[in-house]
Design an enzyme around this catalytic site. Sequence first.
Site, PDB file in Angstrom:
ATOM      1  N   SER A  82      -8.509  -0.623  -4.486  1.00 21.38           N
ATOM      2  CA  SER A  82      -7.932  -0.166  -3.033  1.00 21.38           C
ATOM      3  C   SER A  82      -9.702  -0.109  -2.327  1.00 21.38           C
ATOM      4  O   SER A  82      -9.630   0.391  -1.167  1.00 21.38           O
ATOM      5  CB  SER A  82      -7.254   1.063  -3.024  1.00 21.38           C
ATOM      6  N   LYS A 108      -9.828  -2.343   0.386  1.00 26.83           N
ATOM      7  CA  LYS A 108      -9.780  -1.136   2.307  1.00 26.83           C
ATOM      8  C   LYS A 108     -10.664  -1.594   3.051  1.00 26.83           C
ATOM      9  O   LYS A 108     -10.554  -0.643   4.273  1.00 26.83           O
ATOM     10  CB  LYS A 108      -8.690  -0.018   1.948  1.00 26.83           C
ATOM     11  N   SER A 166      -4.644   6.602   1.038  1.00 29.52           N
ATOM     12  CA  SER A 166      -5.192   4.785   0.240  1.00 29.52           C
ATOM     13  C   SER A 166      -4.327   4.455   0.453  1.00 29.52           C
ATOM     14  O   SER A 166      -3.617   3.640   0.031  1.00 29.52           O
ATOM     15  CB  SER A 166      -5.928   4.903  -0.567  1.00 29.52           C
ATOM     16  N   LYS A 178     -15.060   5.128  -0.924  1.00 27.81           N
ATOM     17  CA  LYS A 178     -13.560   5.293  -1.118  1.00 27.81           C
ATOM     18  C   LYS A 178     -13.563   4.828  -2.590  1.00 27.81           C
ATOM     19  O   LYS A 178     -14.460   4.108  -3.241  1.00 27.81           O
ATOM     20  CB  LYS A 178     -13.483   3.331  -0.101  1.00 27.81           C
TER      21      LYS A 178
END
Length: 411
Positions: free
Chosen positions: A54, A57, A114, A216
């Site tokens: 992730s 992202k 997420s 993140k």
Amino acid sequence: MINKALLSTLALILLAITLFPGDTLARYASVVMDSRTGQVIYSRNADKKLYPASLTKIMTLYMTFEALDRGQLRFDQMLVVSKRAEGQAPTKLGLKRGGRISVRDAVFGLITKSANDAATVLAEAMAPTEAAFARKMTEKARKLGMQRTSFRNASGLPNRRQKSTARDMAILGAAMIHDFPHYYNYLSLQKFDYKGKAYKNHNNLLGKYKGADGIKTGYIRASGFNLVASAKRGRNRLIGVVFGGRSAKSRDRHMKKLLDKGFTKIETIYPTTIPTPTTRPLRIALGTSHKSKPAVQIARSNIDTPGTVAAIKKTAIGEGTWGIQVGAFSRADKARSQLNKANRLSNGLLDNGQFNIQRVTQNGTAIYRAQMVGFNEQGARNLCKALERKSMTCFVVSAGTGNLVRVADRN
């Protein structure tokens, strides 16, 4: 005798072996980078291609913020949920085909939960298909200097051809901070309420590690627990990247150790109290800003108050020997980009200034200071304060010497 730097490096390697044993160590990589200059302070397997999960992202958010700035998207714009978006694997917000979600909620869903379904919705709003959007993501990665990264989707869900490196993710983290300071604060969002449910940010460093304010986390089975984190102390900001954590807790502990070592080292390079240079650095004039206009005398008015555009422009007119600095970078084009951004954020306050990029060498590394000159002292201080209200770091550059002056020193 073994020096302290070598001992610190050995200690971090031993810690990595302890926290990332066996097969997990094979997918381990880490980097600590100075976000302003791109200087790598510590690295281990920095260029090894691994699954970003992730962390992907971050690029989806980067391109969303870019689309918002150019007017392709609006925060209040409602986006339709496709069958593909509904069918994404968890984690997700549970969006249903034919439903609608605002750009703002989709962004916040990416940052906190997420959410894979929200990532697909955003991708399909910016390109005909998610696959087409992924190609644009890869193109953007190359432009940012991420030479070993390939994206295949907007979420980071498993794809054997979706790979990145710790170094590339550090570059992306720094680009997010410097290119979108007006959106970056969203990445410190700790909780997001959506349709009666509260979603907590997976980044556990927020509120628990001094100076941490983004960025993140990521996890798939093939990658282990990943994290890109940023922390700011004084005027120093670090980007830390860890790939391949055995658990979220062990990854977080390791990241804290890496950042602690990084801040100890960077304080010796760029101390919080800036020393006065003995000689003025080489000046490289690269032209005027893209909105430059001839100096304009602003008509005096008794309704101007401190902080208004007219009032700040008035105070900036004068001897024209002072300036401001909005960052220092490893490349001149990055310095120019930051100056363009400062000019955009200033709402015309910098129109009478002139770009001045200073090249200096520190420990054998060339650094380019992004400066705008042509103001008087009080005007430069007011300009910096105005930019800092827009979340852009700014220092006053003194007349004659080029020394940096903290805005808070004097009013």
